[in-house]
Design a protein around this motif. Structure first.
Motif, short mmCIF file in Angstrom:
data_model
loop_
_atom_site.label_atom_id
_atom_site.label_comp_id
_atom_site.label_asym_id
_atom_site.label_seq_id
_atom_site.Cartn_x
_atom_site.Cartn_y
_atom_site.Cartn_z
N PRO A 26 46.24 24.07 24.02
CA PRO A 26 44.99 24.75 24.37
C PRO A 26 43.74 24.28 23.66
N ALA A 27 43.77 23.13 22.97
CA ALA A 27 42.51 22.58 22.47
C ALA A 27 41.55 22.44 23.65
N TYR A 68 39.61 27.00 37.10
CA TYR A 68 40.85 26.57 36.46
C TYR A 68 41.92 27.61 36.71
N GLN A 69 43.11 27.13 37.12
CA GLN A 69 44.23 28.03 37.39
C GLN A 69 45.46 27.55 36.63
N TYR A 117 34.34 28.19 33.03
CA TYR A 117 35.13 28.09 34.25
C TYR A 117 35.36 29.47 34.83
N LEU A 118 35.53 29.53 36.16
CA LEU A 118 36.12 30.72 36.76
C LEU A 118 37.63 30.53 36.61
N ALA A 119 38.23 31.28 35.71
CA ALA A 119 39.63 31.07 35.35
C ALA A 119 40.51 32.13 35.99
N TYR A 120 41.69 31.71 36.43
CA TYR A 120 42.59 32.61 37.15
C TYR A 120 44.02 32.34 36.71
N THR A 148 43.91 30.11 30.41
CA THR A 148 42.81 30.62 31.23
C THR A 148 41.72 31.23 30.34
N ASP A 149 42.08 31.79 29.20
CA ASP A 149 41.07 32.32 28.28
C ASP A 149 40.18 31.21 27.74
#
Length: 207
Positions: free
Chosen positions: A145-146, A164-165, A180-183, A172-173
């Motif tokens: 997650p870097a 981002y999915q 980003y719109l994260a899902y 996603t966080d």
């Protein structure tokens, strides 16, 4: 006994729909539509920034079985086809060993070889949809997650809205923190993937 369950599912779906629509409205800043006045309901008089949908790979688009065989994650093939039909670009942000190559292209080629060697799906994975938008770590420190891969994707986005999915909230966080719109996919009582219609609202260029 079934009625409360059905009611709960219906209320959950309605809530998801409301939240997603609200997110779409907030996700398109005023400067991206030039401040132009809207016409009739649901129409905008100018182009907005194009969306690009990035994915994690494992257990997001590709499933690995207990025997090591790989295939599409449930629903992934149809979802990618829907994005393709609407001319929405897609990309991958995925962790692979940096030793797989000196460039993203080399590491992506090795990734394709590794996945294809174990592929058990009835249709091949749609590698061509991703073009050169497969970003991988250049060093161990760049592994998700870097935030490096998400930032690199932003740097080449040319102003496009980014989605981002992935299957984990941890990823996603991080994506959401970078704009980003994260899902998170495969959550109970929610669509398996972010609805394509919502992605179009982020600014798919009119055809």
């Amino acid at each position: 006994m079934k009625r409360p369950v059905r009611l709960s599912l219906a209320l959950g779906a309605a809530l998801v729909s409301t939240v997603l629509c609200a997110t779409a409205g907030a996700a398109v800043p005023a400067h991206e539509n030039g401040g132009a006045a809207r016409g009739s309901a649901g129409r905008v008089g100018v182009e907005r920034a194009c969306p690009v949908v990035y994915f994690d790979l494992g257990e997001t688009l590709v499933h690995t079985a207990d025997d090591g065989g790989t295939s599409y994650h449930p629903g992934a093939a149809a979802y990618l086809r829907s994005l393709r039909e609407r001319h929405i670009k897609v990309g991958l942000l995925t962790n692979v060993p940096p030793s797989w190559g000196a460039t993203d292209a080399e590491r992506a080629a090795r990734l394709r070889t590794e996945v294809d060697a174990t592929w058990r799906g009835s249709a091949p994975f749609a590698w061509k949809d991703f073009g050169d938008r497969i970003l991988t770590p250049r060093t161990e420190a760049e592994r998700k997650p870097a935030p490096v891969l998400w930032q690199r994707a932003k740097d080449v986005s040319r102003g496009c809205r980014l989605v981002y999915q992935a299957e984990t909230a941890e990823e996603t966080d991080v994506a959401a923190s970078l704009g980003y719109l994260a899902y998170q996919v495969d959550r109970p009582h929610r669509p398996a993937y972010l609805p394509v219609g919502l992605i179009e609202l982020l600014g798919h260029r009119p055809r």
